[in-house]
Design an enzyme around this catalytic site. Structure first.
Site, PDB file in Angstrom:
ATOM      1  N   CYS A   5       1.574  -1.320 -19.305  1.00 23.78           N
ATOM      2  CA  CYS A   5       0.604  -0.227 -19.258  1.00 23.78           C
ATOM      3  C   CYS A   5       1.043   0.826 -18.246  1.00 23.78           C
ATOM      4  O   CYS A   5       1.234   0.527 -17.062  1.00 23.78           O
ATOM      5  CB  CYS A   5      -0.776  -0.774 -18.893  1.00 23.78           C
ATOM      6  SG  CYS A   5      -1.979   0.516 -18.561  1.00 23.78           S
ATOM      7  N   ASP A  31      -3.333  15.029 -14.792  1.00 27.62           N
ATOM      8  CA  ASP A  31      -2.804  14.749 -16.125  1.00 27.62           C
ATOM      9  C   ASP A  31      -1.433  15.419 -16.258  1.00 27.62           C
ATOM     10  O   ASP A  31      -1.257  16.586 -15.890  1.00 27.62           O
ATOM     11  CB  ASP A  31      -3.769  15.265 -17.198  1.00 27.62           C
ATOM     12  CG  ASP A  31      -3.460  14.690 -18.568  1.00 27.62           C
ATOM     13  OD1 ASP A  31      -4.295  13.930 -19.087  1.00 27.62           O
ATOM     14  OD2 ASP A  31      -2.381  15.008 -19.119  1.00 27.62           O
ATOM     15  N   HIS A  97     -10.081   5.535 -18.939  1.00 28.44           N
ATOM     16  CA  HIS A  97      -9.993   6.647 -17.985  1.00 28.44           C
ATOM     17  C   HIS A  97     -10.973   7.742 -18.364  1.00 28.44           C
ATOM     18  O   HIS A  97     -11.310   7.910 -19.538  1.00 28.44           O
ATOM     19  CB  HIS A  97      -8.571   7.216 -17.918  1.00 28.44           C
ATOM     20  CG  HIS A  97      -7.994   7.572 -19.245  1.00 28.44           C
ATOM     21  ND1 HIS A  97      -7.482   6.622 -20.109  1.00 28.44           N
ATOM     22  CD2 HIS A  97      -7.858   8.760 -19.886  1.00 28.44           C
ATOM     23  CE1 HIS A  97      -7.052   7.215 -21.214  1.00 28.44           C
ATOM     24  NE2 HIS A  97      -7.280   8.521 -21.107  1.00 28.44           N
ATOM     25  N   HIS A  99     -11.505  11.815 -18.243  1.00 29.06           N
ATOM     26  CA  HIS A  99     -10.868  13.119 -18.038  1.00 29.06           C
ATOM     27  C   HIS A  99     -11.849  14.027 -17.290  1.00 29.06           C
ATOM     28  O   HIS A  99     -13.032  14.069 -17.638  1.00 29.06           O
ATOM     29  CB  HIS A  99     -10.571  13.786 -19.387  1.00 29.06           C
ATOM     30  CG  HIS A  99      -9.539  13.089 -20.213  1.00 29.06           C
ATOM     31  ND1 HIS A  99      -8.238  13.536 -20.331  1.00 29.06           N
ATOM     32  CD2 HIS A  99      -9.604  11.970 -20.982  1.00 29.06           C
ATOM     33  CE1 HIS A  99      -7.563  12.729 -21.155  1.00 29.06           C
ATOM     34  NE2 HIS A  99      -8.372  11.776 -21.557  1.00 29.06           N
TER      35      HIS A  99
HETATM   36  P1  AMP Z   1      -6.148   9.820 -23.760  1.00 31.32           P
HETATM   37  O1  AMP Z   1      -5.622  10.623 -24.908  1.00 31.32           O
HETATM   38  O2  AMP Z   1      -7.625   9.962 -23.526  1.00 31.32           O
HETATM   39  O3  AMP Z   1      -5.693   8.373 -23.831  1.00 31.32           O
HETATM   40  O4  AMP Z   1      -5.510  10.447 -22.459  1.00 31.32           O
HETATM   41  C1  AMP Z   1      -4.285  10.066 -21.949  1.00 31.32           C
HETATM   42  C2  AMP Z   1      -3.852  11.173 -21.058  1.00 31.32           C
HETATM   43  O5  AMP Z   1      -2.890  10.650 -20.169  1.00 31.32           O
HETATM   44  C3  AMP Z   1      -3.211  12.353 -21.793  1.00 31.32           C
HETATM   45  O6  AMP Z   1      -3.941  13.542 -21.527  1.00 31.32           O
HETATM   46  C4  AMP Z   1      -1.794  12.388 -21.223  1.00 31.32           C
HETATM   47  O7  AMP Z   1      -1.331  13.701 -21.020  1.00 31.32           O
HETATM   48  C5  AMP Z   1      -1.953  11.638 -19.897  1.00 31.32           C
HETATM   49  N1  AMP Z   1      -0.758  10.961 -19.410  1.00 31.32           N
HETATM   50  C6  AMP Z   1       0.090  10.159 -20.124  1.00 31.32           C
HETATM   51  N2  AMP Z   1       1.059   9.687 -19.304  1.00 31.32           N
HETATM   52  C7  AMP Z   1       0.808  10.203 -18.076  1.00 31.32           C
HETATM   53  C8  AMP Z   1       1.454  10.089 -16.816  1.00 31.32           C
HETATM   54  N3  AMP Z   1       2.566   9.373 -16.655  1.00 31.32           N
HETATM   55  N4  AMP Z   1       0.935  10.752 -15.761  1.00 31.32           N
HETATM   56  C9  AMP Z   1      -0.172  11.503 -15.917  1.00 31.32           C
HETATM   57  N5  AMP Z   1      -0.838  11.636 -17.070  1.00 31.32           N
HETATM   58  C10 AMP Z   1      -0.351  11.000 -18.136  1.00 31.32           C
HETATM   59 ZN    ZN Z   2      -3.521  -0.708 -17.399  1.00 32.59          ZN
END
Ligand code: AMP
Ligand code: ZN
Length: 103
Positions: A5, A31, A97, A99
């Site tokens: 993860c 993000d 998470h 946002h």
């Molecule tokens: P979700 O689509 O609600 O699962 O949101 C996942 C979010 O995580 C997306 O907006 C991605 O841009 C963000 N994300 C993915 N990998 C990373 C990372 N390594 N660091 C920061 N944000 C990330």
């Molecule tokens: Zn996790």
């Protein structure tokens, strides 16, 4: 912690990600692909795949309090929060998470 993860790895410090806010329950970081001028993610330290797997009702209260503390810390008075739940709703990372989106 789940070994495959990405958010567990971030919480573990594997990538040296800067935390905008953190406490014993969660971390908050930017993000990587922001969809608003301010786009932060509030991520619980415990690995829960999504809202559908949430069992600890107190955790959501802690996460929302962290939203409040984070936005207060950065001086963001107006913002939206959202939680994508399930692939079809756009969830990409299966570690719960919240946002935070603001200007
Ligand atoms: P979700 O689509 O609600 O699962 O949101 C996942 C979010 O995580 C997306 O907006 C991605 O841009 C963000 N994300 C993915 N990998 C990373 C990372 N390594 N660091 C920061 N944000 C990330
Ligand atoms: Zn996790």
């Amino acid at each position: 912690m789940s070994n495959d993860c990405i958010f567990c790895k971030i919480i573990n410090g594997d990538f040296g990600t800067e935390f905008v806010y953190e406490n014993e329950h969660c971390v908050v970081f930017k993000d990587i692909n922001p969809k608003a001028p301010v786009h932060l993610l509030v991520v619980p330290r415990v690995h829960v795949e999504s809202l559908n797997e949430l069992e600890d009702k107190n955790l959501m209260g802690e996460l929302l309090m962290a939203v409040k503390e984070t936005t207060k810390k950065i001086g963001l008075k107006s913002y939206r929060v959202h939680i994508n739940t399930g692939k079809e709703a756009g969830q990409e990372v299966f570690h719960l998470h919240i946002h935070i989106l603001g200007k």
